[in-house]
Design a protein around this motif. Sequence first.
Motif, short mmCIF file in Angstrom:
data_model
loop_
_atom_site.label_atom_id
_atom_site.label_comp_id
_atom_site.label_asym_id
_atom_site.label_seq_id
_atom_site.Cartn_x
_atom_site.Cartn_y
_atom_site.Cartn_z
N GLN A 39 0.79 -1.16 -0.05
CA GLN A 39 -0.15 -0.10 0.10
C GLN A 39 0.89 1.37 0.02
O GLN A 39 2.01 1.17 0.50
N THR A 72 4.97 5.30 -4.32
CA THR A 72 3.94 5.07 -5.51
C THR A 72 3.87 3.60 -5.72
O THR A 72 4.90 3.04 -5.57
N GLN A 75 -0.05 0.35 -10.31
CA GLN A 75 -1.34 -0.11 -10.17
C GLN A 75 -1.90 -1.11 -11.23
O GLN A 75 -2.65 -1.96 -10.90
N LYS A 78 -2.03 -4.83 -10.97
CA LYS A 78 -3.30 -5.71 -10.23
C LYS A 78 -4.03 -6.38 -11.41
O LYS A 78 -4.36 -7.58 -11.27
#
Length: 99
Positions: A39, A72, A75, A78
């Motif tokens: 995270q 950062t 993403q 995913k």
Amino acid sequence: MATENYFWQSELADGSIQLGLNEAGRELLGEIRYVDLPQVNQTVKAGEMLIEVEAEKMVQDLPTPITGEVVTVHQALKDQPELLSSPDSQKNWVVTLKK
């Protein structure tokens, strides 16, 4: 299993460090099918798990080579974990850390 065997490191203009899966890591794992990412704002310590990957050849926790705060996260991994298998550092980066 040495931590430096999985990630390349690149210092960015702001002094943060970007980490990505290096050639040795890609070769060891094979095609990556799933990645569990950290995270943003999470602190990671050198030698502790940074990401977990499920790949063609194994399921493996990959430890971070450096200590820092996650600023950062890539993403797109995913939905497209196979990007980690790319030799292109613009695709196979994982996180940016601030020391």
